[in-house]
Design a protein around this motif. Sequence first.
Motif, PDB file in Angstrom:
ATOM      1  N   UNK A   1       0.830  -1.208   0.000  1.00 49.40           N
ATOM      2  CA  UNK A   1       0.000   0.000   0.000  1.00 49.40           C
ATOM      3  C   UNK A   1       0.861   1.253   0.000  1.00 49.40           C
ATOM      4  N   UNK A   2       1.941   1.239   0.778  1.00 51.84           N
ATOM      5  CA  UNK A   2       2.848   2.392   0.805  1.00 51.84           C
ATOM      6  C   UNK A   2       3.526   2.589  -0.551  1.00 51.84           C
ATOM      7  N   UNK A   3       3.901   1.494  -1.205  1.00 52.00           N
ATOM      8  CA  UNK A   3       4.529   1.604  -2.525  1.00 52.00           C
ATOM      9  C   UNK A   3       3.565   2.213  -3.538  1.00 52.00           C
ATOM     10  N   UNK A   4       2.311   1.788  -3.511  1.00 48.21           N
ATOM     11  CA  UNK A   4       1.322   2.389  -4.428  1.00 48.21           C
ATOM     12  C   UNK A   4       1.120   3.869  -4.127  1.00 48.21           C
ATOM     13  N   UNK A   5       1.053   4.186  -2.833  1.00 49.93           N
ATOM     14  CA  UNK A   5       0.855   5.598  -2.456  1.00 49.93           C
ATOM     15  C   UNK A   5       2.027   6.443  -2.936  1.00 49.93           C
ATOM     16  N   UNK A   6       3.259   5.929  -2.780  1.00 49.78           N
ATOM     17  CA  UNK A   6       4.427   6.687  -3.242  1.00 49.78           C
ATOM     18  C   UNK A   6       4.381   6.891  -4.750  1.00 49.78           C
ATOM     19  N   UNK A   7       4.077   5.846  -5.504  1.00 49.51           N
ATOM     20  CA  UNK A   7       4.043   5.987  -6.964  1.00 49.51           C
ATOM     21  C   UNK A   7       3.000   7.015  -7.389  1.00 49.51           C
ATOM     22  N   UNK A   8       1.863   7.033  -6.713  1.00 47.36           N
ATOM     23  CA  UNK A   8       0.853   8.055  -7.032  1.00 47.36           C
ATOM     24  C   UNK A   8       1.365   9.451  -6.714  1.00 47.36           C
ATOM     25  N   UNK A   9       2.013   9.600  -5.568  1.00 40.13           N
ATOM     26  CA  UNK A   9       2.513  10.901  -5.140  1.00 40.13           C
ATOM     27  C   UNK A   9       3.616  11.412  -6.065  1.00 40.13           C
ATOM     28  N   UNK A  10       4.550  10.535  -6.425  1.00 34.23           N
ATOM     29  CA  UNK A  10       5.723  10.953  -7.198  1.00 34.23           C
ATOM     30  C   UNK A  10       5.387  11.273  -8.650  1.00 34.23           C
ATOM     31  N   UNK A  11       4.212  10.889  -9.110  1.00 35.41           N
ATOM     32  CA  UNK A  11       3.840  11.185 -10.492  1.00 35.41           C
ATOM     33  C   UNK A  11       3.853  12.687 -10.767  1.00 35.41           C
ATOM     34  N   UNK A  12       3.643  13.511  -9.749  1.00 38.61           N
ATOM     35  CA  UNK A  12       3.651  14.973  -9.945  1.00 38.61           C
ATOM     36  C   UNK A  12       5.029  15.479 -10.351  1.00 38.61           C
ATOM     37  N   UNK A  13       6.068  14.701 -10.048  1.00 40.02           N
ATOM     38  CA  UNK A  13       7.444  15.091 -10.390  1.00 40.02           C
ATOM     39  C   UNK A  13       7.960  14.321 -11.603  1.00 40.02           C
ATOM     40  N   UNK A  14       7.049  13.802 -12.406  1.00 36.08           N
ATOM     41  CA  UNK A  14       7.431  12.931 -13.512  1.00 36.08           C
ATOM     42  C   UNK A  14       6.864  13.479 -14.816  1.00 36.08           C
ATOM     43  N   UNK A  15       7.747  13.854 -15.749  1.00 37.25           N
ATOM     44  CA  UNK A  15       7.291  14.366 -17.036  1.00 37.25           C
ATOM     45  C   UNK A  15       6.782  13.248 -17.944  1.00 37.25           C
ATOM     46  N   UNK A  16       7.310  12.055 -17.786  1.00 36.00           N
ATOM     47  CA  UNK A  16       6.826  10.922 -18.569  1.00 36.00           C
ATOM     48  C   UNK A  16       7.161   9.624 -17.833  1.00 36.00           C
ATOM     49  N   UNK A  17       6.175   8.752 -17.711  1.00 31.38           N
ATOM     50  CA  UNK A  17       6.397   7.392 -17.244  1.00 31.38           C
ATOM     51  C   UNK A  17       6.474   6.496 -18.473  1.00 31.38           C
ATOM     52  N   UNK A  18       7.558   5.742 -18.584  1.00 28.35           N
ATOM     53  CA  UNK A  18       7.732   4.816 -19.705  1.00 28.35           C
ATOM     54  C   UNK A  18       7.491   3.402 -19.205  1.00 28.35           C
TER      55      UNK A  18
END
Length: 440
Positions: free
Chosen positions: A128-145
Motif C-alpha cells: 500500500x505504501x509503494x502504491x501511495x508513493x508511486x501516485x505521489x511521485x507522479x507529480x514530479x514525472x514528465x513521462x512514465x515509460x
Amino acid sequence: MRSPLTALHVVQPGDGGVARVVTDVIGAQLDLGMRVAVACPPGTPLALAAGARGAEVHPWRAGREPGPRLVAESRRVAALVDLVRPDLVHAHSAKAGLAARIAVRGRIPTVYQPHAWSFEAVDGVTGALARRWERWAARWTDRVICVSEAERRRGEHAGVRAPWSVIHNGVDARRFTAGPGRAAARAALGLPPTAPLVVCVGRLCRQKGQDVLLDAWPAVLARVPDARLVLVGDGPEAEALRTAAAGLCVPAAGFAPGTGPGPRAAAGPRTEPGPGTRPGPRTAAAAGTATASRTAAAPCGAADRTVTFAGAVTDTAPWYRAADLVVQPSRWEGMALAPLEAMAGGRPVLLTDVDGARESLPPGQEAHCLVRPDDPAALADALTALLRRPVLREALGRRAQQHVLRRFDVRRANAALADVYREVTAAPRHRHELGEPISQ
C-alpha cells in the motif's frame, strides 16, 4: 550550434535485464552524439559496460530496497545533477525512481521507467505504501515509460496519474541470430549433446520463480527422464535454490504426476490475479509439505544431477543456442527481456502469464507457451508437452524469431525513446498535464 543533449541515467540495479536494457540505450544515445552520464552501483556489469561504451560513469552506492540510507542516496543524486547539469534525468526501476524524484522534484525534465512496478513485489502495508508513493511521485514525472501495455494498465489501476509512453523492450538481434548452432554451443559449454535441454536465464530471486520451476522439475523427469535443466544467473536465492535442487526426487516409473495433494493443494486454494493483484508467495512450509507428499506417494531417485547452475555469465547467447526450450517462470514482470533474446535466437519460450508475456509472444502461441504463474503442475505439464514435440518446438522457434525481428528490434525502441526525450525537454516546465497514454 546547439549543444548535444545531456542525459543522466540513475539506475539500480546494475545487473540483470535492466542493466542490459540501459546498456543498449546508452550505446544508441552515444551514437546519436548525446552526452550520457550514468549513476549506478560501482563494479556492476552496467558500470563496466557503460564505461566501455564511453559514457560518464558516476558511483552511486544505493541498495535495492528503501531504508535508512535513502536520504543520503537522494542527496548523492542531487549532487550528481549539480555536477553533470543534465537536460534530462532518466530513472530506471523503483529504487532509482524513488531517490531521483526526491532529489530533482521536477526542477528538470524527469523520465521514470519502472521496469515492473514496485508494488508487485510486496503485499500488505508495504504494498500500500509503494502504491501511495508511486501516485505521489507522479507529480514530479514528465513521462512514465512502461515496457508493455499491461504494465501501463497496472499502473493506472493502482492510481498512478501521469503522462505515459509505452515502449516495448528491444533486443539487438545480431547478437542472437549469428553464431554456432545448437550442437556446437553445447559442446563449447560442456552440455550433453542430445538430451532435451531447458534453459532459464534470470536473476536467482523470488520474482523470477526458479523455485516454482524446481518444484515442477520432478514431474517433468517422470515423463521425460533424459531432460536436463540449466539455471543461468546469480542472486540472493542461489543458495536456497541449490539446496532445493540437491533434494529433488524423481518419482519412480509408473507414478502419475498430479496424484496426491501436490504443491498447489498443499499451499491452499489459488485465486486468479486481477489487474491490481499478484500471486501470493508459496511458503516454505507448503513447499516442504508438497515435497513430503510426493515422496510418500512413490519411491524417489536422485535428480540433482539433471540440474546445472551456470552462475552469472557475461554473454547469454550461447546458452540460448544450446537450448531446446527457454522457460521464464516469473511471478511478475513489466516485459521480461530474456524471452525476447531467446526468441531472437530462434528458440521457443514458455512463459508465465504476467505483465508483458502475451505482448511478447507471437499471436496464436499462447496455448503452447503460456501458463499461470506460481503453478508448478501447469508448468510441468507445459514443459513436458513441448519437450515431447520437437517438430512443434522448431516451428514455434522459427515463428518467434520472425516476430521478434519484426516488432522488438532495439533500434526501434531507442528511436521511440529519443522521441520522448525531445518531447519532454521541449515542453515548458510549468506544463504537467495528465493525458492519454502516448503510444510509441
